[in-house]
Design a protein around this motif. Structure first.
Motif, short mmCIF file in Angstrom:
data_model
loop_
_atom_site.label_atom_id
_atom_site.label_comp_id
_atom_site.label_asym_id
_atom_site.label_seq_id
_atom_site.Cartn_x
_atom_site.Cartn_y
_atom_site.Cartn_z
N ILE A 338 31.87 35.14 37.97
CA ILE A 338 32.47 36.59 37.83
C ILE A 338 31.78 37.56 38.42
CG2 ILE A 338 32.98 38.23 35.95
CD1 ILE A 338 32.90 35.89 33.73
N PHE A 339 30.40 37.81 38.51
CA PHE A 339 29.84 38.66 39.29
C PHE A 339 29.97 38.61 40.71
CE2 PHE A 339 26.20 38.93 42.08
CZ PHE A 339 25.97 40.26 42.16
N LEU A 340 29.83 37.46 41.18
CA LEU A 340 30.07 37.11 42.65
C LEU A 340 31.68 37.48 43.08
CD1 LEU A 340 28.25 36.50 45.06
CD2 LEU A 340 28.60 33.85 44.68
N TYR A 341 32.34 37.11 42.39
CA TYR A 341 33.89 37.46 42.73
C TYR A 341 34.03 38.99 42.76
CZ TYR A 341 38.79 38.12 41.59
OH TYR A 341 40.15 38.63 41.74
N PHE A 342 33.63 39.63 41.96
CA PHE A 342 33.95 41.08 42.03
C PHE A 342 33.14 41.63 43.38
CE2 PHE A 342 35.68 40.74 38.06
CZ PHE A 342 36.58 41.89 37.76
N ALA A 343 31.97 40.98 43.54
CA ALA A 343 30.96 41.45 44.53
C ALA A 343 31.57 41.14 45.94
CB ALA A 343 29.48 40.72 44.49
N CYS A 344 32.33 40.14 45.99
CA CYS A 344 33.16 39.73 47.32
C CYS A 344 34.23 40.41 47.35
CB CYS A 344 33.17 38.40 47.30
SG CYS A 344 31.76 37.18 47.38
N LEU A 345 35.13 40.48 46.59
CA LEU A 345 36.49 40.84 46.46
C LEU A 345 36.46 42.61 46.71
CD1 LEU A 345 39.58 40.73 46.07
CD2 LEU A 345 39.16 41.00 43.73
N LEU A 346 35.71 43.24 45.82
CA LEU A 346 35.57 44.99 46.08
C LEU A 346 35.27 45.37 47.42
CD1 LEU A 346 34.66 45.97 42.35
CD2 LEU A 346 36.94 45.41 43.44
N PRO A 347 34.19 44.89 47.84
CA PRO A 347 33.91 45.33 49.52
C PRO A 347 34.92 44.89 50.26
CG PRO A 347 31.71 44.19 48.17
CD PRO A 347 32.99 43.99 47.61
N SER A 348 35.68 43.75 50.14
CA SER A 348 36.65 43.15 50.92
C SER A 348 37.81 44.20 50.82
CB SER A 348 37.19 41.92 50.66
OG SER A 348 36.25 40.93 50.91
N ILE A 349 38.06 44.47 49.75
CA ILE A 349 38.98 45.49 49.72
C ILE A 349 38.86 46.91 50.33
CG2 ILE A 349 40.53 47.24 48.12
CD1 ILE A 349 40.20 44.83 46.16
N ALA A 350 37.32 47.37 50.12
CA ALA A 350 37.12 48.63 50.80
C ALA A 350 36.88 48.76 52.16
CB ALA A 350 35.63 48.97 50.19
N PHE A 351 36.36 47.73 52.93
CA PHE A 351 36.31 47.51 54.48
C PHE A 351 37.71 47.01 54.98
CE2 PHE A 351 31.68 46.93 53.05
CZ PHE A 351 31.17 48.27 53.62
N SER A 496 38.41 58.49 57.06
CA SER A 496 37.10 58.25 56.09
C SER A 496 37.17 56.55 55.77
CB SER A 496 36.87 59.28 54.91
OG SER A 496 38.25 58.97 54.21
N LEU A 497 36.10 56.29 54.83
CA LEU A 497 35.92 54.90 54.67
C LEU A 497 37.09 54.68 53.51
CD1 LEU A 497 34.10 52.54 54.64
CD2 LEU A 497 32.83 53.29 52.61
N GLY A 498 38.28 54.33 54.19
CA GLY A 498 39.42 54.08 53.41
C GLY A 498 40.01 55.08 52.56
N ILE A 499 39.85 56.24 52.86
CA ILE A 499 40.67 57.55 52.02
C ILE A 499 41.91 57.72 52.72
CG2 ILE A 499 40.41 59.56 51.37
CD1 ILE A 499 38.42 58.20 50.12
N ASN A 500 43.02 57.32 52.04
CA ASN A 500 44.32 57.53 52.61
C ASN A 500 44.93 58.62 51.48
OD1 ASN A 500 46.69 57.70 54.08
ND2 ASN A 500 47.35 55.57 52.99
N THR A 501 44.74 59.74 51.82
CA THR A 501 45.07 60.83 50.88
C THR A 501 46.00 61.81 51.41
OG1 THR A 501 43.31 62.22 51.69
CG2 THR A 501 42.46 60.65 50.02
N THR A 502 46.61 61.62 52.40
CA THR A 502 47.81 62.80 52.74
C THR A 502 49.11 62.82 51.91
OG1 THR A 502 47.04 62.53 55.16
CG2 THR A 502 49.01 63.66 54.73
N PHE A 503 49.40 61.43 51.78
CA PHE A 503 50.48 61.41 50.85
C PHE A 503 50.17 61.73 49.62
CE2 PHE A 503 50.26 57.61 48.29
CZ PHE A 503 49.28 57.03 48.96
N LEU A 504 49.02 61.38 49.03
CA LEU A 504 48.78 61.51 47.72
C LEU A 504 48.71 63.41 47.53
CD1 LEU A 504 46.21 58.91 47.01
CD2 LEU A 504 48.37 59.15 46.28
N MET A 505 48.09 64.03 48.42
CA MET A 505 47.84 65.36 48.36
C MET A 505 49.06 66.31 48.33
SD MET A 505 44.47 66.07 50.34
CE MET A 505 45.32 66.84 51.71
N ASN A 506 50.03 65.56 49.25
CA ASN A 506 51.19 66.21 49.23
C ASN A 506 52.12 65.98 47.88
OD1 ASN A 506 51.14 66.99 51.81
ND2 ASN A 506 52.21 65.15 52.76
N SER A 507 52.03 64.84 47.11
CA SER A 507 52.52 64.54 46.02
C SER A 507 51.83 65.52 44.93
CB SER A 507 52.43 62.98 45.63
OG SER A 507 51.30 62.55 45.38
#
Length: 827
Positions: A338-351, A496-507
């Motif tokens: 369980i630990f390793l699953y999250f430790a591999c999945l979340l950095p994969s999402i971020a990067f 930035s490191l995966g920050i996609n905020t323009t549409f969120l700020m507009n909303s």
């Protein structure tokens, strides 16, 4: 020959019956009883206790004495190692300090132990170099014995703390009875004091001290560095006096100067005797420590064949250990998966999100997860060290960004140029493995590995703070009025490191503006709640994760429950604050990663479309990339195989490097992100599979690994689950807010510095000496040299950070060469 020294501590008084004492009185003669009664040493071979008994018992006191004439003594014993004069620098410092203010009494005529000790304390009081103005020597005299501060009925006059030499024999333990070391901690003292008294005649002071000729008295204040305590000083002199030849020489000395010369000569003998070829303190490679020779690199493929021969016989055990047999560890395997699953999945999402922005969708989250699944499964099945975890990392994302920039500047096809760079990288890695270049890693000492490990931890922290700072720039500080804020939100798109905020700020702005129109008021925050909530989610993820990680040290709940909570700290904290950010505060918009479903995940890159010149330029990038792979892969494998982890199945540096090259060949041609051994995920994987014990040394609690379950199952299942996570896109994985991923980075950085010796030595600069842990380098290296060495490492770390975190992309690419340039500094 003496094997060790044995201290005795006597404490804890309870009333008891006196029948045993009366029987002893009847069975022994008067003189024998007198010797026993006045004994100041308790026997360790029986349960006889010698106490001061009033022989003239009044008739009317008989009934009272039956209930109050005797006490019990709790005796605590432990063995001390003989001091190593060749390795422990404090041994020489203790002797030098004694010789500088020598307190030596030759041919003492007193016969009782109390009189001898009074003469020694009197010698202290009269010596102008050992003056203690606020010290009461009568109080010190009473502190040396067990009856200090006891009730009247506990008047047992025995030494509280002593060190004696003992030798283990077939029949039991033999005490060295010609010398006695008495140690004591006194609050009113300002510094340590040592006095040695040579008695004129051997004295019989009871069992185990029948012919005492030397008494060593060591006094020290309580707040002392762990290597300067009374016990440590006593251990120095006890080690010297454990040699019978040395004691004979001291008996022949006639003056204090001759006595000192004998001490110096004995120190020289102990230093020479202990000198022997010692293993390099920070080389924990399995390649041995012989000098490198040219023919070792020309023996093509020998390293790979040796690795396979070493690991293949235990390959089946990698699947059965902990599952079949007596020592099952299925519960630990499940929590680690369980630990390793999250430790591999979340950095994969971020990067993956970062690569998505940098490559305009050519490499996205979906491809990153697929690459992680395929590469991780292949490595878990065929690697020599399956505890190493492969991931895509921030430096690899940087290289991908540089490749995209080159392709934009020179009008090249990204997928083709990316594939050629990866192919050249794999080609060089294959050459490194075939020609046994991993042997060079034994030139990387532990100090270099610590610098690189701490550098990686710092990059995780900086990535997290860069992300949250840019969130604040976009949501909190920009604009005080609706129009200016909206204008900035539309124009200021900072990558930035995966920050996609323009549409969120507009909303968010639209929502805030509509609220203003509906209510008719101007008291709105224009998205500031998003920034504040992002900070709370990041810090909350860090706090909960680290609190649960340390929960195993708390006294709450059952030990097994504490261990499970500690192993699952990462997934619990991520899931908890993902729910907080995406459900509890669902009315507040949060930044989430992009998801654009790919039509086809496996498309061969058009490698034939590039010109020869472009292919050659890709070779330069591939060479620099191969240096990064080579260093990261081998250093992470070395940290994983560190001796303190107690792994037993062997290493496979050359084979693993070849396997990583083959895996990345496939990833390159299909446009999937590269992967290599990741720090600190690999050591954390080992830690999750380890059985750990807490031990106490000189009041300092430290953890040590007893054994590790070396298995392939955890990596196999975790990477398989990562592949299944494709079914969770876009929801519920998009419910994980970006600030939670930043909190994950902070958690990884904080847990990775646990056990980093460089960080521990930097922390020494902020501690008082009494709080220094009794580590091997504190014992063996002068404190000034420790701080000088730490300062040099910090300087190297700053240089590495200067290149690795430079705003210039091309400057960042050469930092693997900076790592290699640090090797000569250590020598």
């Amino acid at each position: 020959a003496p094997l060790t020294a044995l201290p005795m501590s006597l404490a804890g008084y309870l009333k008891c019956d006196t029948d045993d004492g009366c029987e002893a009185k009847e069975e022994t003669g008067g003189e024998e009883l007198f010797d026993a009664v006045n004994s100041s040493i308790v026997s360790g071979d029986s349960i006889r206790f010698f106490v001061n008994v009033n022989l003239e018992v009044p008739p009317n006191a008989t009934a009272e004495n039956e209930s109050a004439g005797c006490v019990l003594l709790h005796t605590s014993r432990k063995y001390l190692k003989l001091k190593n004069f060749e390795e422990e620098v404090r041994a020489h410092r203790d002797l030098d300090g004694f010789l500088a203010r020598a307190s030596i009494i030759l041919d003492e005529t007193a016969t009782s132990l109390d009189d001898v000790l009074r003469e020694m304390l009197k010698h202290f009081a009269e010596d102008p170099e050992n003056m203690e103005p606020s010290c009461n020597f009568e109080k010190i005299m009473s502190t040396l014995f067990t009856d200090s501060g006891t009730p009247r009925e506990g008047n047992v006059h025995l030494l509280s703390d002593t060190i004696q030499g003992v030798t283990a024999t077939v029949t039991g333990v033999q005490y060295q009875q010609s010398w006695l070391c008495i140690i004591c901690t006194i609050k009113s003292l300002q510094r340590r004091h040592v006095c040695i008294s040579r008695l004129e005649r051997p004295q019989n002071w009871g069992e185990n001290s029948c012919e005492v000729r030397f008494v060593i008295l060591v006094l020290a204040p309580p707040k002392m560095k762990s290597t300067k305590t009374a016990t440590e000083v006593g251990r120095t002199f006890a080690t010297m006096f454990s040699d019978i030849t040395f004691r004979q020489k001291l008996l022949e000395t006639k003056t204090e100067e001759e006595f000192k010369e004998a001490l110096v000569h004995q120190r020289h003998l102990l230093t020479v005797v202990n000198q022997r070829p010692s293993a390099m303190s920070d080389g924990h490679k399995s390649h041995g420590h012989k000098p490198l020779k040219l023919h070792e690199f020309l023996n093509v493929g020998k390293g790979i064949s040796d690795d396979i021969a070493r690991r293949f016989p235990v390959y089946a055990l990698d699947f059965t250990d902990g599952v079949i047999g007596n020592n099952k560890a299925i519960g630990k395997y499940i929590t680690t998966m369980i630990f390793l699953y999250f430790a591999c999945l979340l950095p994969s999402i971020a990067f993956g999100s970062l690569n998505d922005e940098n490559t305009r969708g050519a490499i996205d989250v979906q491809k990153t997860i697929v690459g992680q699944c395929i590469g991780g499964l292949l490595y878990a099945l065929f690697s020599g060290q399956p505890l190493v975890v492969l991931l895509t990392t921030a430096p690899l994302a940087l290289y991908i960004n540089v490749i995209q920039g080159i392709c934009d500047d020179y009008n090249l096809d990204f997928s083709a140029f990316y594939a050629w760079t990866g192919l050249w990288n794999s080609f060089f890695l294959v050459m490194y493995s075939l020609f046994n270049f991993s042997l060079l890693m034994k030139l990387f000492k532990r100090s270099t590995e610590e610098i690189i490990a701490l550098f990686i931890s710092i990059t995780f922290v900086l990535d997290a703070f860069k992300g949250i700072i840019k969130v604040f720039k976009k949501y909190y500080y920009h604009g005080r009025t609706g129009d200016s804020y909206l204008e900035k939100a539309r124009t200021d798109a900072i990558p930035s490191l995966g920050i996609n905020t323009t549409f969120l700020m507009n909303s968010s702005v639209s929502r805030s503006m509509s609220l203003e129109n509906q209510t008719g008021t101007h008291d709105v925050h224009y998205g500031r709640e998003t920034a504040v909530l992002s900070l709370m989610l990041m810090l909350g993820t860090l706090w909960l994760g680290h609190t649960l990680y340390q929960f195993k040290k708390s006294p709450y709940l059952h030990a097994r429950v504490r261990e499970i909570l500690s192993d699952c700290a990462l997934p619990i904290s991520v899931l908890t604050f993902s729910v907080v950010g995406s459900y509890i505060f669902k009315e507040i918009e949060m930044s989430k990663f992009n998801y654009n479903p790919s039509e086809s995940l496996f498309v061969l890159a058009p490698v034939q479309s590039l010109s020869i010149g472009s292919v050659m330029s890709a070779m330069g990038l591939g060479f620099l990339l191969s240096m990064l792979f080579f260093i990261e892969q081998n250093i992470v494998a070395s940290l994983t195989n560190a001796p303190e982890n107690r792994l037993v199945k062997g290493t496979a540096y050359h084979w693993d490097l070849l396997l990583v090259a083959l895996i990345n060949t496939g990833l390159s041609v299909f446009g999937l992100p590269w992967i290599h051994a990741a720090f600190p995920h690999s050591p954390m994987h080992v830690r999750a599979l380890a059985y750990v014990e807490e031990r106490v040394e000189n009041g300092h609690i430290y953890e040590t690994i007893v054994s590790v379950k070396e298995t392939r199952l955890t990596s196999l299942v975790a990477n398989f689950l990562v592949g299944l996570s494709l079914l969770l896109l876009p929801f519920p994985l998009q419910w994980i807010p970006k600030p939670v991923l930043y909190g994950l980075f902070l958690y990884i950085a904080l847990t990775s510095i646990d056990g980093n010796q460089l960080f521990e030595r930097v922390a020494l600069l902020l501690k008082e000496q009494t709080a220094y842990p009794p580590t091997h380098y504190i014992r063996r290296v002068p404190q000034r040299k420790i701080h000088y060495f730490t300062g040099l490492q910090v300087l190297q770390l700053l240089i590495l950070c200067g290149f690795g975190m430079s705003p210039l992309p091309y400057m960042k690419m050469i930092f693997p060469l900076i790592m290699i340039g640090m090797i000569p500094i250590r020598y």
